[in-house]
Design an enzyme around this catalytic site. Sequence first.
Site, PDB file in Angstrom:
ATOM      1  N   ASP A   1     -10.663 -49.941 -15.886  1.00 24.05           N
ATOM      2  CA  ASP A   1     -11.690 -49.368 -16.767  1.00 24.05           C
ATOM      3  C   ASP A   1     -13.055 -50.011 -16.534  1.00 24.05           C
ATOM      4  OD1 ASP A   1     -12.622 -47.642 -18.727  1.00 24.05           O
ATOM      5  OD2 ASP A   1     -12.108 -48.994 -20.374  1.00 24.05           O
ATOM      6  N   ASN A  39     -15.806 -48.329 -14.867  1.00 25.85           N
ATOM      7  CA  ASN A  39     -16.553 -47.808 -13.714  1.00 25.85           C
ATOM      8  C   ASN A  39     -17.890 -47.198 -14.133  1.00 25.85           C
ATOM      9  OD1 ASN A  39     -14.223 -48.441 -12.403  1.00 25.85           O
ATOM     10  ND2 ASN A  39     -13.583 -46.328 -12.000  1.00 25.85           N
ATOM     11  N   ARG A  50     -19.711 -47.773 -16.848  1.00 23.21           N
ATOM     12  CA  ARG A  50     -20.671 -48.790 -17.294  1.00 23.21           C
ATOM     13  C   ARG A  50     -21.221 -49.587 -16.118  1.00 23.21           C
ATOM     14  NH1 ARG A  50     -16.708 -51.058 -21.593  1.00 23.21           N
ATOM     15  NH2 ARG A  50     -15.396 -49.470 -20.599  1.00 23.21           N
ATOM     16  N   TRP A  51     -20.375 -49.868 -15.150  1.00 19.38           N
ATOM     17  CA  TRP A  51     -20.820 -50.591 -13.953  1.00 19.38           C
ATOM     18  C   TRP A  51     -21.963 -49.831 -13.283  1.00 19.38           C
ATOM     19  CZ3 TRP A  51     -21.307 -49.653  -8.753  1.00 19.38           C
ATOM     20  CH2 TRP A  51     -21.372 -50.766  -7.900  1.00 19.38           C
ATOM     21  N   ARG A  87     -22.531 -42.161 -12.965  1.00 23.77           N
ATOM     22  CA  ARG A  87     -21.206 -42.713 -13.262  1.00 23.77           C
ATOM     23  C   ARG A  87     -20.253 -42.624 -12.066  1.00 23.77           C
ATOM     24  NH1 ARG A  87     -19.143 -43.354 -18.198  1.00 23.77           N
ATOM     25  NH2 ARG A  87     -17.180 -42.553 -17.397  1.00 23.77           N
ATOM     26  N   SER A 139      -6.199 -40.161 -16.924  1.00 22.01           N
ATOM     27  CA  SER A 139      -5.314 -39.944 -18.070  1.00 22.01           C
ATOM     28  C   SER A 139      -5.308 -38.479 -18.488  1.00 22.01           C
ATOM     29  CB  SER A 139      -5.770 -40.809 -19.255  1.00 22.01           C
ATOM     30  OG  SER A 139      -6.888 -40.230 -19.903  1.00 22.01           O
ATOM     31  N   ASN A 166      -8.487 -37.706 -19.999  1.00 19.97           N
ATOM     32  CA  ASN A 166      -9.720 -37.703 -19.210  1.00 19.97           C
ATOM     33  C   ASN A 166     -10.200 -36.291 -18.850  1.00 19.97           C
ATOM     34  OD1 ASN A 166      -8.840 -40.790 -17.471  1.00 19.97           O
ATOM     35  ND2 ASN A 166     -10.229 -40.508 -19.191  1.00 19.97           N
ATOM     36  N   ARG A 217      -6.086 -54.953 -18.809  1.00 18.00           N
ATOM     37  CA  ARG A 217      -7.159 -53.958 -18.945  1.00 18.00           C
ATOM     38  C   ARG A 217      -8.500 -54.626 -18.697  1.00 18.00           C
ATOM     39  NH1 ARG A 217      -8.067 -48.905 -22.931  1.00 18.00           N
ATOM     40  NH2 ARG A 217     -10.058 -48.247 -22.053  1.00 18.00           N
TER      41      ARG A 217
HETATM   42  C1  IPE Z   1      -8.211 -45.277 -19.728  1.00 19.53           C
HETATM   43  O1  IPE Z   1      -9.585 -45.483 -19.796  1.00 19.53           O
HETATM   44  C2  IPE Z   1      -7.884 -44.338 -18.606  1.00 19.53           C
HETATM   45  C3  IPE Z   1      -8.070 -44.825 -17.242  1.00 19.53           C
HETATM   46  C4  IPE Z   1      -8.546 -45.996 -16.900  1.00 19.53           C
HETATM   47  C5  IPE Z   1      -7.698 -43.909 -16.204  1.00 19.53           C
HETATM   48  P1  IPE Z   1     -10.553 -44.565 -20.697  1.00 19.53           P
HETATM   49  O2  IPE Z   1     -11.931 -45.012 -20.390  1.00 19.53           O
HETATM   50  O3  IPE Z   1     -10.234 -43.142 -20.484  1.00 19.53           O
HETATM   51  O4  IPE Z   1     -10.117 -44.973 -22.180  1.00 19.53           O
HETATM   52  P2  IPE Z   1     -10.944 -44.916 -23.534  1.00 19.53           P
HETATM   53  O5  IPE Z   1     -11.484 -43.524 -23.654  1.00 19.53           O
HETATM   54  O6  IPE Z   1     -12.035 -45.924 -23.428  1.00 19.53           O
HETATM   55  O7  IPE Z   1      -9.961 -45.281 -24.595  1.00 19.53           O
HETATM   56  C1  IPE Z   2     -12.363 -45.888 -15.645  1.00 18.10           C
HETATM   57  O1  IPE Z   2     -13.736 -46.045 -15.816  1.00 18.10           O
HETATM   58  C2  IPE Z   2     -12.028 -44.757 -14.708  1.00 18.10           C
HETATM   59  C3  IPE Z   2     -11.439 -43.581 -15.361  1.00 18.10           C
HETATM   60  C4  IPE Z   2     -11.177 -43.468 -16.636  1.00 18.10           C
HETATM   61  C5  IPE Z   2     -11.115 -42.463 -14.506  1.00 18.10           C
HETATM   62  P1  IPE Z   2     -14.536 -45.197 -16.870  1.00 18.10           P
HETATM   63  O2  IPE Z   2     -15.014 -43.949 -16.217  1.00 18.10           O
HETATM   64  O3  IPE Z   2     -13.737 -44.993 -18.111  1.00 18.10           O
HETATM   65  O4  IPE Z   2     -15.768 -46.154 -17.160  1.00 18.10           O
HETATM   66  P2  IPE Z   2     -16.396 -46.492 -18.573  1.00 18.10           P
HETATM   67  O5  IPE Z   2     -15.278 -46.949 -19.465  1.00 18.10           O
HETATM   68  O6  IPE Z   2     -17.032 -45.241 -19.059  1.00 18.10           O
HETATM   69  O7  IPE Z   2     -17.373 -47.577 -18.295  1.00 18.10           O
HETATM   70 MG    MG Z   3     -13.469 -46.089 -19.805  1.00 17.28          MG
END
Ligand code: IPE
Ligand code: IPE
Ligand code: MG
Length: 246
Positions: free
Chosen positions: A22, A24, A26-27, A35, A67, A70, A191
């Site tokens: 998790d 990516n 924000r990075w 994003r 997920s 997602n 996580r």
């Molecule tokens: C969990 O992260 C799913 C994956 C890393 C693939 P999310 O970014 O989707 O989770 P929430 O929305 O912050 O709970």
């Molecule tokens: C995790 O990073 C990757 C997936 C859920 C596919 P995010 O895309 O959730 O990144 P943040 O949490 O918004 O920073």
């Molecule tokens: Mg996330």
Amino acid sequence: MSSYLQDIDRSRVPAHVAIVMDGNGRWATQRGLPRTEGHAAGEEALWDTVGGAIDIGVRWLTVFAFSTENWARPPSEVRYLMNFNRDLLRRRRDELHARGVRIRFMGRRNWRIPRSVLQEIRRAEELTRDNAGMTLTIAFNYGGRAEIVDAVRAIARDVREGRLRPSQIDDEEIAARLYRPDMPPPDLWIRTSGEERISNFLLWQSAYSELWFTPVLWPDFTRETLYEAIRDYQKRERRFGGIAED
Ligand code: IPE
Ligand code: IPE
Ligand code: MG
């Protein structure tokens, strides 16, 4: 092998490590990038982690890549993630195969995933199915609740068709109907990104996992972060509801 491995007890390496990759988005945002650039940057983190896991003797590594929730993201990001995961498999399949990795998917296969992605999944699984090295399971279109729902449906079918009596339903019968019944439960559940929630990852399987949270955003994760988690894991005392042995 490098020196930062020295203080890891090689006889107590977790057999199964599961990671919610998790942070990516924000990075990327921190760098003024879209994003999707964060997802792209996560690829290097994944390969370093896979290499680190193999080197230390982890037998099962499971990563959460997409997920069932997602799909709620903007269509352009969803499309990017679908293509990205397909291309990533194409790029790395042979290398993983050469390292003896068995690639497997876990998730709802016949629901919403584009055909070209499914095809690549099938190819990677077939190519590496007999490998005896680490099993890399990619949780894709995966949700812990969806997995349990699917198991319950399978049980209902078996009861209706006379293969199972309701009184026989127990932990084992449920576990046998999860997506990957031969997968041992995760010993260490990680996580990244500072969020301290499960977000539907391996709900059934992580009942007694050791949880480890880090503020490190996924693209910055390396094998050394993994080893840090393993060192912490080795300080924990797992009781499984019993009492400590002296
Ligand atoms: C969990 O992260 C799913 C994956 C890393 C693939 P999310 O970014 O989707 O989770 P929430 O929305 O912050 O709970
Ligand atoms: C995790 O990073 C990757 C997936 C859920 C596919 P995010 O895309 O959730 O990144 P943040 O949490 O918004 O920073
Ligand atoms: Mg996330």
